[in-house]
Design a protein around this motif. Structure first.
Motif, PDB file in Angstrom:
ATOM      1  N   PRO A   1       0.600  -1.668  -0.382  1.00  0.00           N
ATOM      2  CA  PRO A   1      -0.171   0.019   0.109  1.00  0.00           C
ATOM      3  C   PRO A   1       0.729   1.357   0.164  1.00  0.00           C
ATOM      4  O   PRO A   1       0.162   2.475  -0.729  1.00  0.00           O
ATOM      5  CB  PRO A   1      -0.676   0.122   1.301  1.00  0.00           C
ATOM      6  N   HIS A   2       2.055   1.033   0.126  1.00  0.00           N
ATOM      7  CA  HIS A   2       3.139   2.480   0.052  1.00  0.00           C
ATOM      8  C   HIS A   2       3.030   2.588  -0.946  1.00  0.00           C
ATOM      9  O   HIS A   2       3.933   1.778  -1.701  1.00  0.00           O
ATOM     10  CB  HIS A   2       4.523   2.070   0.926  1.00  0.00           C
ATOM     11  N   GLY A   3       2.981   3.505  -1.794  1.00  0.00           N
ATOM     12  CA  GLY A   3       3.168   4.334  -2.655  1.00  0.00           C
ATOM     13  C   GLY A   3       2.733   3.074  -3.956  1.00  0.00           C
ATOM     14  O   GLY A   3       2.759   3.676  -4.890  1.00  0.00           O
ATOM     15  N   PRO A  32       3.016   4.612   9.572  1.00  0.00           N
ATOM     16  CA  PRO A  32       1.897   4.344   9.254  1.00  0.00           C
ATOM     17  C   PRO A  32       0.812   3.475  10.088  1.00  0.00           C
ATOM     18  O   PRO A  32      -0.388   3.167   9.546  1.00  0.00           O
ATOM     19  CB  PRO A  32       1.353   4.837   7.893  1.00  0.00           C
ATOM     20  N   HIS A  33       1.290   2.089  10.290  1.00  0.00           N
ATOM     21  CA  HIS A  33       0.643   0.970  10.967  1.00  0.00           C
ATOM     22  C   HIS A  33       0.495   0.738  11.703  1.00  0.00           C
ATOM     23  O   HIS A  33       0.610  -0.464  12.772  1.00  0.00           O
ATOM     24  CB  HIS A  33       2.058  -0.061  10.905  1.00  0.00           C
ATOM     25  N   ILE A  34      -0.157   1.671  12.354  1.00  0.00           N
ATOM     26  CA  ILE A  34      -1.576   1.346  13.251  1.00  0.00           C
ATOM     27  C   ILE A  34      -2.789   0.682  13.619  1.00  0.00           C
ATOM     28  O   ILE A  34      -2.677   0.212  14.724  1.00  0.00           O
ATOM     29  CB  ILE A  34      -2.150   2.704  13.740  1.00  0.00           C
ATOM     30  N   SER A  89      10.470  -8.611   7.458  1.00  0.00           N
ATOM     31  CA  SER A  89      11.219  -7.939   6.602  1.00  0.00           C
ATOM     32  C   SER A  89      11.046  -6.267   6.430  1.00  0.00           C
ATOM     33  O   SER A  89      12.220  -6.049   6.234  1.00  0.00           O
ATOM     34  CB  SER A  89      10.500  -8.391   5.142  1.00  0.00           C
ATOM     35  N   HIS A  90       9.974  -5.931   7.211  1.00  0.00           N
ATOM     36  CA  HIS A  90      10.589  -4.190   6.891  1.00  0.00           C
ATOM     37  C   HIS A  90       9.659  -3.552   8.126  1.00  0.00           C
ATOM     38  O   HIS A  90       8.628  -4.231   9.146  1.00  0.00           O
ATOM     39  CB  HIS A  90       9.377  -2.981   5.929  1.00  0.00           C
ATOM     40  N   ASP A  91       9.750  -2.406   8.723  1.00  0.00           N
ATOM     41  CA  ASP A  91       8.919  -1.578   9.680  1.00  0.00           C
ATOM     42  C   ASP A  91       7.821  -1.230  10.159  1.00  0.00           C
ATOM     43  O   ASP A  91       7.195  -0.445  10.452  1.00  0.00           O
ATOM     44  CB  ASP A  91       9.799  -0.310   9.950  1.00  0.00           C
ATOM     45  N   ALA A  92       6.296  -3.205  10.101  1.00  0.00           N
ATOM     46  CA  ALA A  92       5.551  -2.937  10.058  1.00  0.00           C
ATOM     47  C   ALA A  92       5.193  -3.383  11.536  1.00  0.00           C
ATOM     48  O   ALA A  92       4.323  -3.326  11.586  1.00  0.00           O
ATOM     49  CB  ALA A  92       4.770  -3.933   9.317  1.00  0.00           C
ATOM     50  N   PHE A  93       6.070  -3.464  12.356  1.00  0.00           N
ATOM     51  CA  PHE A  93       5.316  -4.406  13.634  1.00  0.00           C
ATOM     52  C   PHE A  93       5.998  -3.773  14.517  1.00  0.00           C
ATOM     53  O   PHE A  93       6.212  -3.961  15.968  1.00  0.00           O
ATOM     54  CB  PHE A  93       5.978  -6.055  13.765  1.00  0.00           C
ATOM     55  N   GLY A 132      12.931  -0.469   5.843  1.00  0.00           N
ATOM     56  CA  GLY A 132      12.013   0.842   6.834  1.00  0.00           C
ATOM     57  C   GLY A 132      10.613   1.060   7.083  1.00  0.00           C
ATOM     58  O   GLY A 132      10.633  -0.236   6.212  1.00  0.00           O
ATOM     59  N   PHE A 133       9.573   1.945   7.155  1.00  0.00           N
ATOM     60  CA  PHE A 133       8.758   2.004   6.530  1.00  0.00           C
ATOM     61  C   PHE A 133       7.760   1.231   5.929  1.00  0.00           C
ATOM     62  O   PHE A 133       6.749   1.000   5.642  1.00  0.00           O
ATOM     63  CB  PHE A 133       7.810   3.458   7.411  1.00  0.00           C
ATOM     64  N   SER A 134       8.622   1.959   4.962  1.00  0.00           N
ATOM     65  CA  SER A 134       7.872   1.668   3.179  1.00  0.00           C
ATOM     66  C   SER A 134       9.353   0.636   2.547  1.00  0.00           C
ATOM     67  O   SER A 134      10.130   1.001   2.330  1.00  0.00           O
ATOM     68  CB  SER A 134       8.200   2.776   2.764  1.00  0.00           C
ATOM     69  N   PRO A 135       8.689  -0.789   2.823  1.00  0.00           N
ATOM     70  CA  PRO A 135       9.335  -1.662   2.489  1.00  0.00           C
ATOM     71  C   PRO A 135      10.411  -1.231   0.710  1.00  0.00           C
ATOM     72  O   PRO A 135       9.905  -0.520  -0.493  1.00  0.00           O
ATOM     73  CB  PRO A 135       8.926  -3.029   1.622  1.00  0.00           C
ATOM     74  N   ASP A 136      11.131  -1.045  -0.019  1.00  0.00           N
ATOM     75  CA  ASP A 136      12.249  -0.501  -1.285  1.00  0.00           C
ATOM     76  C   ASP A 136      12.957  -1.742  -1.722  1.00  0.00           C
ATOM     77  O   ASP A 136      13.441  -1.794  -3.421  1.00  0.00           O
ATOM     78  CB  ASP A 136      12.641   0.231  -0.815  1.00  0.00           C
ATOM     79  N   GLY A 156       0.928  -7.764   7.463  1.00  0.00           N
ATOM     80  CA  GLY A 156       1.452  -6.911   8.017  1.00  0.00           C
ATOM     81  C   GLY A 156       1.203  -5.744   7.439  1.00  0.00           C
ATOM     82  O   GLY A 156       0.315  -5.431   7.943  1.00  0.00           O
ATOM     83  N   ASP A 157       0.878  -5.399   6.384  1.00  0.00           N
ATOM     84  CA  ASP A 157       0.595  -4.290   5.215  1.00  0.00           C
ATOM     85  C   ASP A 157      -1.128  -4.661   4.396  1.00  0.00           C
ATOM     86  O   ASP A 157      -1.617  -3.976   4.520  1.00  0.00           O
ATOM     87  CB  ASP A 157       1.238  -3.698   4.286  1.00  0.00           C
ATOM     88  N   SER A 158      -1.668  -6.184   4.495  1.00  0.00           N
ATOM     89  CA  SER A 158      -2.288  -6.839   3.931  1.00  0.00           C
ATOM     90  C   SER A 158      -3.085  -7.856   5.009  1.00  0.00           C
ATOM     91  O   SER A 158      -2.137  -8.806   5.399  1.00  0.00           O
ATOM     92  CB  SER A 158      -2.103  -7.228   2.070  1.00  0.00           C
TER      93      SER A 158
HETATM   94 ZN   LIG Z   1       4.264  -1.388   5.584  1.00  0.00          ZN
END
Ligand SMILES: [Zn+2]
Length: 322
Positions: free
Chosen positions: A67-69, A133-135, A199-203, A231-235, A292-294
């Motif tokens: 969802p990021h980007g 943003p991962h509230i 993997s990324h900072d979602a937790f 980080g917050f947004s996996p790249d 995490g993100d989905s």
């Molecule tokens: Zn995320």
């Protein structure tokens, strides 16, 4: 006149006593009063809980997509324009330029994360000036977004106010119960094992809510219980220093398992596992990915918001106990 008033009073009393009013007033599924678009499945889950049959729902970012980007694809424009309300996470989650532009130009767009930030600023985590943003990963925190959803639906559809309020109250109760249950079961895992590498900072919110002790939460040392190469947004951009930082973390806290996420490439974690093995450490990748993100696929146990949290907790407990 007097008789009519008595009849009305009796009807009201009947509704109060039997509690049948709310159920009997439920509209049929094909009669909706508000059209709502949610950017993520986790938001849509809250809208469904509060809005029930009075709301026609759509989700923009479906499935295991980052969802990021996220950028708009064919048909998204119409989905947004045709909706009375657009609920989005905010806190810079949806930072794709085309989506952001479309959201800010919609009169009925509401940022749920910004509502939480304004009302409960002490609960939002920051990395420098960047909000996390991962509230949704802390159920008690995510329960705060029921309020702006309820308010917006009731403002658009005043006749449904009581209906939405009843459902919002039930949703809040259920989320409080699941929050407590999740913390209780994760706290049973020995403290020495509760170190989460993903993997990324979602937790971060998840870690603060469920993995640390009360003292660690108070003094801020809960942050040591989690690490992620991205980080917050996996790249997918993993430098040698990022890799070394996580390998050092695995050594320091004797972590033996790392967790991929459903919507993020596991490449970074693979490199970390490989580098750790080269140093003679026993580190493996969990066979099951975390959500995490989905959320998980529709119809599966993790295909709804609370099921997803429950699923993640169970995977952690199983993998940490192996
Ligand atoms: Zn995320």
């Amino acid at each position: 006149m007097k008789r009519a008033a008595t009849t009305l009073l009796m009807s009201v009393l009947c509704l109060l006593i039997t509690g049948c009013g709310a159920e009997k007033q439920l509209p049929s599924a094909n009669k909706c009063f508000v059209r709502v678009l949610s950017t993520t499945g986790m938001i849509d889950d809250i809208v469904a809980k509060v809005g029930g049959d009075r709301v026609e729902r759509q989700v923009l970012i479906i499935g295991e997509i980052d969802p990021h980007g996220y950028e708009l694809v064919k048909g998204d424009d119409e989905k947004i324009s045709e909706s009375d309300l657009v609920f989005f996470n905010g806190l810079n989650l949806e930072h794709g330029a085309s989506l952001r532009y479309k959201i800010i130009s919609h009169a009925g767009a509401i940022s749920l994360g910004d509502f939480v930030l304004k009302k409960y600023p002490e609960e939002i985590l920051f990395d420098d000036t960047q909000p996390d943003p991962h509230i949704w990963m802390d159920v008690s925190l995510w329960a705060h977004v029921i309020e702006p959803v309820l308010n917006a639906l009731a403002a658009k559809d005043p006749k449904g106010k009581e209906y939405y309020e009843t459902r919002a109250h039930l949703a809040h109760e259920k989320m409080t119960e699941i929050h407590q249950r999740t913390r209780h079961k994760l706290q049973k895992v020995p403290e020495s094992l509760r170190y989460l590498v993903t993997s990324h900072d979602a937790f971060a919110y998840f870690t603060r809510a469920y993995l640390c002790s009360d003292e660690e939460r108070k003094d801020g040392s809960w942050k040591k219980r989690m690490a992620a190469p991205e980080g917050f947004s996996p790249d997918g951009q993993l430098g040698a220093a990022d890799l070394q930082k996580i390998v050092d973390y695995l050594v320091e806290y004797r972590v033996h398992v790392v967790f991929p996420e459903s919507n993020v490439s596991p490449d970074s974690l693979r490199k970390i596992v490989f580098a750790s093995k080269e140093k003679g450490m026993k580190v493996r990748m969990s066979s099951e990915a975390l959500y995490g993100d989905s959320m998980g696929p529709g119809g599966s146990a993790s295909g709804n918001y609370l099921g997803m949290i429950d699923y993640d907790a169970d995977v952690l407990i199983k993998e940490w106990s192996r």
